[in-house]
Design a protein around this motif. Structure first.
Motif, PDB file in Angstrom:
ATOM      1  N   GLU A  31    -131.701  45.327  46.819  1.00 57.14           N
ATOM      2  CA  GLU A  31    -132.058  43.871  46.017  1.00 57.14           C
ATOM      3  C   GLU A  31    -130.697  43.326  45.380  1.00 57.14           C
ATOM      4  O   GLU A  31    -129.628  43.942  45.249  1.00 57.14           O
ATOM      5  N   PHE A  32    -130.888  42.019  45.416  1.00 61.01           N
ATOM      6  CA  PHE A  32    -129.927  41.149  44.614  1.00 61.01           C
ATOM      7  C   PHE A  32    -130.359  40.949  43.328  1.00 61.01           C
ATOM      8  O   PHE A  32    -131.196  40.028  43.094  1.00 61.01           O
ATOM      9  N   PHE A  33    -129.646  41.441  42.268  1.00 58.54           N
ATOM     10  CA  PHE A  33    -130.258  41.437  40.822  1.00 58.54           C
ATOM     11  C   PHE A  33    -129.134  40.998  40.187  1.00 58.54           C
ATOM     12  O   PHE A  33    -127.924  41.104  40.169  1.00 58.54           O
ATOM     13  N   GLY A  34    -129.664  39.604  39.250  1.00 53.22           N
ATOM     14  CA  GLY A  34    -128.722  38.974  38.386  1.00 53.22           C
ATOM     15  C   GLY A  34    -128.990  39.521  36.780  1.00 53.22           C
ATOM     16  O   GLY A  34    -130.243  39.643  36.501  1.00 53.22           O
ATOM     17  N   ILE A  35    -127.975  39.427  36.095  1.00 54.09           N
ATOM     18  CA  ILE A  35    -128.035  39.576  34.747  1.00 54.09           C
ATOM     19  C   ILE A  35    -127.369  38.316  34.212  1.00 54.09           C
ATOM     20  O   ILE A  35    -126.344  37.926  34.516  1.00 54.09           O
ATOM     21  N   GLY A  37    -126.866  35.441  30.848  1.00 54.09           N
ATOM     22  CA  GLY A  37    -127.245  35.436  29.457  1.00 54.09           C
ATOM     23  C   GLY A  37    -126.010  34.485  28.840  1.00 54.09           C
ATOM     24  O   GLY A  37    -125.029  34.198  29.829  1.00 54.09           O
ATOM     25  N   PRO A  38    -125.842  33.913  27.816  1.00 58.88           N
ATOM     26  CA  PRO A  38    -124.908  33.059  27.155  1.00 58.88           C
ATOM     27  C   PRO A  38    -123.638  34.005  26.867  1.00 58.88           C
ATOM     28  O   PRO A  38    -123.750  35.059  27.266  1.00 58.88           O
ATOM     29  N   ASN A  39    -122.483  33.197  26.566  1.00 62.48           N
ATOM     30  CA  ASN A  39    -121.384  33.810  26.272  1.00 62.48           C
ATOM     31  C   ASN A  39    -121.838  35.122  25.005  1.00 62.48           C
ATOM     32  O   ASN A  39    -122.323  34.620  24.087  1.00 62.48           O
ATOM     33  N   GLY A  40    -121.081  36.208  25.158  1.00 65.70           N
ATOM     34  CA  GLY A  40    -121.516  37.288  24.116  1.00 65.70           C
ATOM     35  C   GLY A  40    -122.848  37.750  24.277  1.00 65.70           C
ATOM     36  O   GLY A  40    -123.394  38.538  23.180  1.00 65.70           O
ATOM     37  N   ALA A  41    -123.569  37.711  25.198  1.00 64.19           N
ATOM     38  CA  ALA A  41    -124.885  38.253  25.160  1.00 64.19           C
ATOM     39  C   ALA A  41    -124.859  39.569  25.634  1.00 64.19           C
ATOM     40  O   ALA A  41    -125.839  40.740  25.287  1.00 64.19           O
ATOM     41  N   GLY A  42    -123.845  40.266  26.229  1.00 64.23           N
ATOM     42  CA  GLY A  42    -123.656  41.708  26.248  1.00 64.23           C
ATOM     43  C   GLY A  42    -123.729  41.976  27.816  1.00 64.23           C
ATOM     44  O   GLY A  42    -123.963  43.197  28.061  1.00 64.23           O
ATOM     45  N   LYS A  43    -123.795  40.979  28.555  1.00 59.74           N
ATOM     46  CA  LYS A  43    -124.013  41.293  30.077  1.00 59.74           C
ATOM     47  C   LYS A  43    -122.952  42.002  30.868  1.00 59.74           C
ATOM     48  O   LYS A  43    -122.783  42.833  31.397  1.00 59.74           O
ATOM     49  N   THR A  44    -121.507  41.553  30.310  1.00 61.19           N
ATOM     50  CA  THR A  44    -120.300  42.214  30.893  1.00 61.19           C
ATOM     51  C   THR A  44    -120.259  43.662  30.469  1.00 61.19           C
ATOM     52  O   THR A  44    -119.988  44.598  30.957  1.00 61.19           O
ATOM     53  N   THR A  45    -120.579  44.006  29.234  1.00 57.66           N
ATOM     54  CA  THR A  45    -120.414  45.368  28.583  1.00 57.66           C
ATOM     55  C   THR A  45    -121.493  46.219  29.280  1.00 57.66           C
ATOM     56  O   THR A  45    -121.123  47.223  29.765  1.00 57.66           O
ATOM     57  N   ALA A  46    -122.687  45.683  29.307  1.00 57.28           N
ATOM     58  CA  ALA A  46    -123.669  46.623  30.327  1.00 57.28           C
ATOM     59  C   ALA A  46    -123.247  46.725  31.639  1.00 57.28           C
ATOM     60  O   ALA A  46    -123.588  48.152  32.066  1.00 57.28           O
ATOM     61  N   LEU A  47    -122.875  45.795  32.162  1.00 52.12           N
ATOM     62  CA  LEU A  47    -122.343  46.069  33.546  1.00 52.12           C
ATOM     63  C   LEU A  47    -121.206  46.951  33.754  1.00 52.12           C
ATOM     64  O   LEU A  47    -121.214  47.906  34.525  1.00 52.12           O
ATOM     65  N   GLU A  48    -120.202  46.993  32.883  1.00 53.51           N
ATOM     66  CA  GLU A  48    -119.111  47.869  32.623  1.00 53.51           C
ATOM     67  C   GLU A  48    -119.483  49.476  32.590  1.00 53.51           C
ATOM     68  O   GLU A  48    -118.895  50.372  32.971  1.00 53.51           O
ATOM     69  N   ILE A  49    -120.682  49.320  31.579  1.00 55.39           N
ATOM     70  CA  ILE A  49    -121.049  50.723  31.291  1.00 55.39           C
ATOM     71  C   ILE A  49    -121.788  51.373  32.686  1.00 55.39           C
ATOM     72  O   ILE A  49    -121.306  52.709  33.030  1.00 55.39           O
ATOM     73  N   ILE A  50    -122.694  50.480  33.455  1.00 59.35           N
ATOM     74  CA  ILE A  50    -123.043  50.838  34.490  1.00 59.35           C
ATOM     75  C   ILE A  50    -122.031  51.175  35.731  1.00 59.35           C
ATOM     76  O   ILE A  50    -122.410  52.228  36.477  1.00 59.35           O
ATOM     77  N   LEU A 186    -125.241  41.132  39.886  1.00 60.26           N
ATOM     78  CA  LEU A 186    -124.516  39.856  39.698  1.00 60.26           C
ATOM     79  C   LEU A 186    -124.393  39.563  38.266  1.00 60.26           C
ATOM     80  O   LEU A 186    -125.852  39.385  37.713  1.00 60.26           O
ATOM     81  N   THR A 187    -123.673  39.198  37.374  1.00 63.21           N
ATOM     82  CA  THR A 187    -123.432  38.526  36.104  1.00 63.21           C
ATOM     83  C   THR A 187    -123.144  36.993  36.368  1.00 63.21           C
ATOM     84  O   THR A 187    -122.180  36.839  36.980  1.00 63.21           O
ATOM     85  N   THR A 188    -123.820  36.382  35.626  1.00 63.74           N
ATOM     86  CA  THR A 188    -123.641  34.749  35.673  1.00 63.74           C
ATOM     87  C   THR A 188    -124.137  33.928  34.615  1.00 63.74           C
ATOM     88  O   THR A 188    -125.113  34.429  33.850  1.00 63.74           O
ATOM     89  N   HIS A 189    -123.731  32.868  34.223  1.00 64.55           N
ATOM     90  CA  HIS A 189    -124.359  32.289  33.101  1.00 64.55           C
ATOM     91  C   HIS A 189    -124.489  30.763  33.954  1.00 64.55           C
ATOM     92  O   HIS A 189    -124.870  29.651  33.336  1.00 64.55           O
ATOM     93  N   ASP A 199    -133.118  38.180  43.676  1.00 67.36           N
ATOM     94  CA  ASP A 199    -134.336  38.598  44.062  1.00 67.36           C
ATOM     95  C   ASP A 199    -134.901  38.579  42.762  1.00 67.36           C
ATOM     96  O   ASP A 199    -136.262  38.346  42.597  1.00 67.36           O
ATOM     97  N   ARG A 200    -134.364  39.216  41.798  1.00 66.63           N
ATOM     98  CA  ARG A 200    -134.963  39.275  40.361  1.00 66.63           C
ATOM     99  C   ARG A 200    -133.655  39.111  39.560  1.00 66.63           C
ATOM    100  O   ARG A 200    -132.680  38.953  39.658  1.00 66.63           O
ATOM    101  N   VAL A 201    -134.072  38.733  38.057  1.00 71.47           N
ATOM    102  CA  VAL A 201    -132.822  38.457  37.090  1.00 71.47           C
ATOM    103  C   VAL A 201    -133.347  39.067  35.775  1.00 71.47           C
ATOM    104  O   VAL A 201    -134.654  38.961  35.542  1.00 71.47           O
ATOM    105  N   ALA A 202    -132.411  39.471  35.038  1.00 72.66           N
ATOM    106  CA  ALA A 202    -132.763  39.804  33.608  1.00 72.66           C
ATOM    107  C   ALA A 202    -132.004  38.985  32.639  1.00 72.66           C
ATOM    108  O   ALA A 202    -130.894  38.734  32.933  1.00 72.66           O
TER     109      ALA A 202
END
Length: 300
Positions: A31-35, A37-50, A186-189, A199-202
């Motif tokens: 799957e191609f999965f996107g995270i 969020g605006p700046n400070g949403a927590g997406k990079t922190t979540a990705l670094e934990i994963i 992928l994380t992106t804004h 394929d899906r996004v959070a």
């Protein structure tokens, strides 16, 4: 399908800031999965934990059936990571960079040329990294993340600060990565980027997932009107306002735009007036969904 990544009840705090606050989701194999969020949403922190770069305060993460934290030597050869800011060895050429990264995984030196071709840098093989453009350096960073043929690829805002042409070129690279069967996170804004690639996004904000699903499904679930535009002067605002199905009409001197929840009726009425030349129909987009759930206030 099998879950390549499973995240359950993930939390990470920095003092009083809840960077990640109870995040739960799963990513399927291939799957191609996107995270998003605006700046400070927590997406990079979540990705670094994963990825295993940060330790969570609470929750569980499984990648390819293994926990990424503490750093798992068995998992590292099976994942590829492209960070927001990448550092390269000074004075090495693009080919030498890839050969160096590949050597850490026992990859033959000849694989470097294959990767350069994949990311469209075969003509830059002998160019020092300091002389590459921003887009070229980003593509090289992705090639370094892929040189050992990982099963899962993590990309943290890979097109940030790139010009439109460089972004589109990089999209082609990301599509090819996905076509090869890899799982991509992928994380992106950039909403257009997510809508095209994922394929899906959070959609995240304040450390939480607010929406989750395929972009088209999220857009269809948004109760938003369509906007139909024709060249200014084709109809008066009064005539446009009186069209069957029209909610509002406005003319900015370039285009006359009709807002409607019944676009077929409006289009039929415009056609009956022989005013279809130059018509454009704009429906809701993923950006509309994003703004509805995260708000419109400025984020530093």
């Amino acid at each position: 399908m099998a879950h390549t990544i499973e995240v359950t009840g993930l939390r990470k705090r920095y003092g009083d800031v809840r960077a990640v606050d109870g995040v739960t989701f799963a990513v399927e194999e291939g799957e191609f999965f996107g995270i998003l969020g605006p700046n400070g949403a927590g997406k990079t922190t979540a990705l670094e934990i994963i990825e295993g770069l940060r330790e969570p305060d609470e929750g569980e993460v499984s990648v390819l059936g293994m926990s990424p934290w503490p750093r798992n030597p068995a998992l590292l050869p099976r994942i590829g990571v492209q960070l927001q800011a990448s550092s390269f060895f000074e004075r090495l050429t693009a080919r030498e960079q890839l050969q160096t990264f590949g050597s850490l995984y026992g990859v033959p030196a000849g694989k470097a040329d294959t990767m350069l071709e994949l990311v469209g840098l075969d003509d830059k093989a002998d160019v020092q990294v300091e002389k590459l453009s921003g887009g070229q350096a980003q593509r090289l960073s992705i090639a370094c993340a892929l040189v050992h043929d990982p099963e899962v690829v993590f990309l943290d805002e890979p097109t940030a600060a790139l010009d439109p042409q460089a972004r589109r070129n990089l999209w082609d690279v990301l599509r090819e990565i996905s076509r090869q069967g890899r799982t991509v996170v992928l994380t992106t804004h950039y909403m257009d980027e997510a809508e095209v690639l994922c394929d899906r996004v959070a959609i995240m904000d304040a450390g939480r997932i607010l929406r989750l699903g395929p972009p088209a499904v999220l857009v269809r679930g948004l109760d938003a009107p369509s906007r139909i535009s024709i060249p200014s002067g084709a109809l008066t605002v009064e005539d446009a306002q009186a069209l069957p199905g029209a909610d509002q009409a406005a003319d900015d001197g370039v285009s006359l735009t009709v807002t409607t929840r019944d676009p077929s009726a409006v289009i039929a009425a415009i056609a009956a007036r022989d005013a279809l030349d130059g018509v454009q129909i704009h429906g809701a987009t993923l950006e509309d969904v994003f703004l509805q759930v995260t708000g419109r206030e400025y984020r530093a």
